[in-house]
Design an enzyme around this catalytic site. Structure first.
Site, PDB file in Angstrom:
ATOM      1  N   SER A  46      33.228   2.717  56.788  1.00  0.00           N
ATOM      2  CA  SER A  46      32.934   3.677  57.520  1.00  0.00           C
ATOM      3  C   SER A  46      33.419   3.079  59.019  1.00  0.00           C
ATOM      4  CB  SER A  46      31.528   4.179  57.773  1.00  0.00           C
ATOM      5  OG  SER A  46      31.086   4.760  58.880  1.00  0.00           O
ATOM      6  N   TYR A  50      22.432   4.185  57.973  1.00  0.00           N
ATOM      7  CA  TYR A  50      23.711   4.280  57.298  1.00  0.00           C
ATOM      8  C   TYR A  50      24.753   3.349  58.010  1.00  0.00           C
ATOM      9  CZ  TYR A  50      28.205   6.775  56.824  1.00  0.00           C
ATOM     10  OH  TYR A  50      29.714   7.215  56.470  1.00  0.00           O
TER      11      TYR A  50
HETATM   12  P1  NAP Z   1      29.847  13.764  50.513  1.00  0.00           P
HETATM   13  O1  NAP Z   1      30.800  15.226  50.255  1.00  0.00           O
HETATM   14  O2  NAP Z   1      28.376  14.174  50.660  1.00  0.00           O
HETATM   15  O3  NAP Z   1      30.023  13.297  49.050  1.00  0.00           O
HETATM   16  C1  NAP Z   1      29.178  12.145  48.651  1.00  0.00           C
HETATM   17  C2  NAP Z   1      29.362  12.046  47.199  1.00  0.00           C
HETATM   18  O4  NAP Z   1      28.198  10.905  46.728  1.00  0.00           O
HETATM   19  C3  NAP Z   1      28.624  13.449  46.444  1.00  0.00           C
HETATM   20  O5  NAP Z   1      29.602  13.798  45.431  1.00  0.00           O
HETATM   21  C4  NAP Z   1      27.448  12.849  46.041  1.00  0.00           C
HETATM   22  O6  NAP Z   1      26.759  13.650  44.906  1.00  0.00           O
HETATM   23  C5  NAP Z   1      27.337  11.486  45.590  1.00  0.00           C
HETATM   24  N1  NAP Z   1      26.383  11.015  45.350  1.00  0.00           N
HETATM   25  C6  NAP Z   1      25.205  10.783  46.482  1.00  0.00           C
HETATM   26  N2  NAP Z   1      24.357  10.062  45.863  1.00  0.00           N
HETATM   27  C7  NAP Z   1      24.606   9.683  44.926  1.00  0.00           C
HETATM   28  C8  NAP Z   1      23.958   8.996  43.693  1.00  0.00           C
HETATM   29  N3  NAP Z   1      22.907   8.149  43.926  1.00  0.00           N
HETATM   30  N4  NAP Z   1      24.637   8.676  42.309  1.00  0.00           N
HETATM   31  C9  NAP Z   1      25.855   9.139  42.190  1.00  0.00           C
HETATM   32  N5  NAP Z   1      26.313   9.907  43.230  1.00  0.00           N
HETATM   33  C10 NAP Z   1      25.961  10.126  44.302  1.00  0.00           C
HETATM   34  O7  NAP Z   1      30.695  12.838  51.454  1.00  0.00           O
HETATM   35  P2  NAP Z   1      31.825  12.646  51.933  1.00  0.00           P
HETATM   36  O8  NAP Z   1      32.266  13.106  53.325  1.00  0.00           O
HETATM   37  O9  NAP Z   1      33.089  12.985  50.682  1.00  0.00           O
HETATM   38  O10 NAP Z   1      32.023  10.950  51.771  1.00  0.00           O
HETATM   39  C11 NAP Z   1      32.427  10.027  50.848  1.00  0.00           C
HETATM   40  C12 NAP Z   1      32.078   8.637  51.149  1.00  0.00           C
HETATM   41  O11 NAP Z   1      33.015   8.694  52.376  1.00  0.00           O
HETATM   42  C13 NAP Z   1      30.754   8.391  51.476  1.00  0.00           C
HETATM   43  O12 NAP Z   1      30.416   7.028  51.275  1.00  0.00           O
HETATM   44  C14 NAP Z   1      30.781   8.325  53.118  1.00  0.00           C
HETATM   45  O13 NAP Z   1      29.673   7.473  53.597  1.00  0.00           O
HETATM   46  C15 NAP Z   1      31.966   7.884  53.299  1.00  0.00           C
HETATM   47  N6  NAP Z   1      32.494   8.471  54.676  1.00  0.00           N
HETATM   48  C16 NAP Z   1      32.480   9.566  54.866  1.00  0.00           C
HETATM   49  C17 NAP Z   1      33.142   9.966  56.475  1.00  0.00           C
HETATM   50  C18 NAP Z   1      33.385  11.507  56.438  1.00  0.00           C
HETATM   51  O14 NAP Z   1      33.507  11.720  58.010  1.00  0.00           O
HETATM   52  N7  NAP Z   1      33.025  12.405  55.757  1.00  0.00           N
HETATM   53  C19 NAP Z   1      33.549   9.123  57.162  1.00  0.00           C
HETATM   54  C20 NAP Z   1      33.452   7.729  56.829  1.00  0.00           C
HETATM   55  C21 NAP Z   1      32.879   7.369  55.530  1.00  0.00           C
HETATM   56  P3  NAP Z   1      25.849  14.993  45.219  1.00  0.00           P
HETATM   57  O15 NAP Z   1      26.818  16.019  45.902  1.00  0.00           O
HETATM   58  O16 NAP Z   1      25.648  15.562  43.863  1.00  0.00           O
HETATM   59  O17 NAP Z   1      24.505  14.447  46.073  1.00  0.00           O
HETATM   60  C1  GCO Z   2      27.975  10.601  62.057  1.00  0.00           C
HETATM   61  C2  GCO Z   2      29.149  10.825  60.951  1.00  0.00           C
HETATM   62  C3  GCO Z   2      29.798   9.636  60.637  1.00  0.00           C
HETATM   63  C4  GCO Z   2      30.927   9.711  59.798  1.00  0.00           C
HETATM   64  C5  GCO Z   2      31.637   8.382  59.405  1.00  0.00           C
HETATM   65  C6  GCO Z   2      32.449   7.881  60.571  1.00  0.00           C
HETATM   66  O1  GCO Z   2      27.127  11.185  61.888  1.00  0.00           O
HETATM   67  O2  GCO Z   2      28.300   9.652  62.685  1.00  0.00           O
HETATM   68  O3  GCO Z   2      28.446  11.432  59.663  1.00  0.00           O
HETATM   69  O4  GCO Z   2      29.044   8.426  60.329  1.00  0.00           O
HETATM   70  O5  GCO Z   2      30.391  10.215  58.656  1.00  0.00           O
HETATM   71  O6  GCO Z   2      30.901   7.328  58.884  1.00  0.00           O
HETATM   72  O7  GCO Z   2      33.265   6.900  60.013  1.00  0.00           O
END
Ligand code: NAP
Ligand code: GCO
Length: 265
Positions: A146, A159
Site C-alpha cells: 500500500s 493498517y
Molecule cells: P476488499 O474489497 O475489502 O477485499 C479484501 C478481501 O480480503 C475480501 O475478499 C475479504 O473477504 C478478504 N479477507 C479479509 N479478511 C480475510 C481473512 N481473514 N481470510 C480470508 N480472506 C479475508 O479490499 P480491496 O480494496 O480489494 O483490497 C485488496 C487488497 O489491496 C487489501 O490487502 C488492501 O489492503 C489492499 N489495498 C487496497 C487499496 C484500495 O485503495 N482499495 C489500496 C492499497 C492496498 P470478505 O469480504 O469476505 O471479508
Molecule cells: C485510507 C485508504 C488507503 C488505501 C490504500 C492506499 O483510508 O487511507 O483506505 O489506506 O486503502 O492503502 O494505498
C-alpha cells in the site's frame, strides 16, 4: 515471442480474498493469461457468487473457504488446492482489512486483528506455499502492500504498521528465497475504487476531494489498473525483479503539492 513472457498456461495461482475488489480482478487477469485460478475467502456466499463473475470472462475458478489468519485452516485449504488443482506457482497475498480509528481510540484487539490479517497472514500463507516453490526452484509471490507501506496518515495506524511491515517482509522473503528462483514482490496500490475505500470516497466525503486533487492522474484507480501490474509480477517478464514494491497510484506518491487543475506554474 514477447507474448510468451506473459503466458501463464499451466501455472496454478492462488489469490487470497479474491472474491471481489482488487483480488478478483487479479484473478481474472491471471486466468485470462492462462493460469488455473484458485481463490479463498472467509465468506462462503462470496465464494459461490464470485464464480459467475469469473465465468463471465472465461475463467473457471476453484474456490476454497479458509481464514488466512488461522494456520490450521490455511494448511487445510492449501492441501485441498494441492490435491484438487496442483501445487501453487503464483501466490497473491491480497486478503486484507482496514480499521480507520485514531490511535487513542483504537482497542488493542482491533489493532492486533488488522496486523493479523494484513501482515501475519501473508507470512502464514507464504510459509505454507514456499517450500514446494523452493523444491521446484520456481515461484512468484506478490504481497499486496500500500501507499501506507511508506507513509502514514491519521486514523490508519494499524493498517500502516501492517503494510509497512509487509514491505519489509517482502524484502526478507527475497533475501532468503531468491536464490531458489523465487521472485517475491509487492504491489502498492494508490487510492482504488473498491468496497474498502467506499467509506472515504462516497457521499461527498472530503477525502474524495483530496484524492482527486492530489493524484496527478486526476482520478481514483480502478482494480484493473492493479490487475495489469500483477500480471507483470506473476510472469516471466519480471524474473529479475525481486524485493520490489511496484506502486500503482496515478502518481500520487510522486506529488508533493500539485493540485489537479492548477495552472502549470
Ligand atoms: P476488499 O474489497 O475489502 O477485499 C479484501 C478481501 O480480503 C475480501 O475478499 C475479504 O473477504 C478478504 N479477507 C479479509 N479478511 C480475510 C481473512 N481473514 N481470510 C480470508 N480472506 C479475508 O479490499 P480491496 O480494496 O480489494 O483490497 C485488496 C487488497 O489491496 C487489501 O490487502 C488492501 O489492503 C489492499 N489495498 C487496497 C487499496 C484500495 O485503495 N482499495 C489500496 C492499497 C492496498 P470478505 O469480504 O469476505 O471479508
Ligand atoms: C485510507 C485508504 C488507503 C488505501 C490504500 C492506499 O483510508 O487511507 O483506505 O489506506 O486503502 O492503502 O494505498
Amino acid at each position: 515471442m514477447i507474448q510468451e513472457l506473459f503466458d501463464l498456461t499451466g501455472q496454478v495461482a492462488l489469490i487470497t480474498g479474491g472474491t471481489h475488489g482488487i483480488g478478483m480482478v487479479i484473478g481474472k487477469v491471471l486466468g485470462q493469461a492462462g493460469a488455473k485460478i484458485c481463490v479463498n475467502d472467509i465468506d462462503a456466499d462470496k465464494l459461490e457468487s464470485c464464480k459467475k463473475e469469473y465465468a463471465n470472462v472465461g475463467v473457471d475458478v476453484f474456490t476454497v473457504k479458509f481464514n488466512v489468519t488461522d494456520e490450521d485452516d490455511v494448511e487445510r485449504g492449501i492441501s485441498i488446492i494441492e490435491k484438487e488443482v496442483g501445487a501453487i506457482d503464483i501466490l497473491v497475498n491480497n486478503a486484507g482489512i482496514i480499521k480507520r480509528i485514531p490511535i487513542l481510540d483504537m482497542p488493542v484487539a482491533d489493532f492486533k486483528q488488522v496486523i493479523d490479517v494484513d501482515l501475519v497472514a501473508p507470512l502464514i500463507v507464504a510459509k505454507r506455499v514456499a517450500p514446494k516453490m523452493i523444491e521446484k526452484r520456481s515461484g512468484k509471490i506478490i504481497n499486496m502492500c500500500s501507499m501506507m507501506s511508506i507513509y502514514g496518515r491519521n486514523s490508519v495506524s494499524a493498517y500502516a504498521a501492517a503494510k509497512g511491515g509487509l514491505k519489509l517482509l517482502t524484502a526478507n522473503m527475497t533475501c532468503e528465497w531468491a536464490k531458489y528462483n523465487l521472485q517475491i514482490n509487492g504491489i502498492g496500490p494508490g487510492y482504488i475504487a473498491t468496497s474498502q475505500t467506499a467509506a472515504i470516497r462516497e457521499g461527498n466525503h472530503p477525502f474524495n476531494d483530496l484524492v482527486m486533487t492530489r493524484t496527478p492522474a486526476g482520478r481514483w484507480g480502478k482494480p484493473e489498473d492493479v490487475g495489469n501490474a500483477a500480471l507483470f509480477l506473476a510472469s516471466k517478464a519480471s524474473n529479475f525483479v525481486n524485493g520490489h514494491v511496484l506502486f500503482v497510484d496515478g502518481g500520487i506518491l510522486a506529488n508533493f503539492g500539485y493540485v489537479a487543475g492548477e495552472n502549470d506554474i
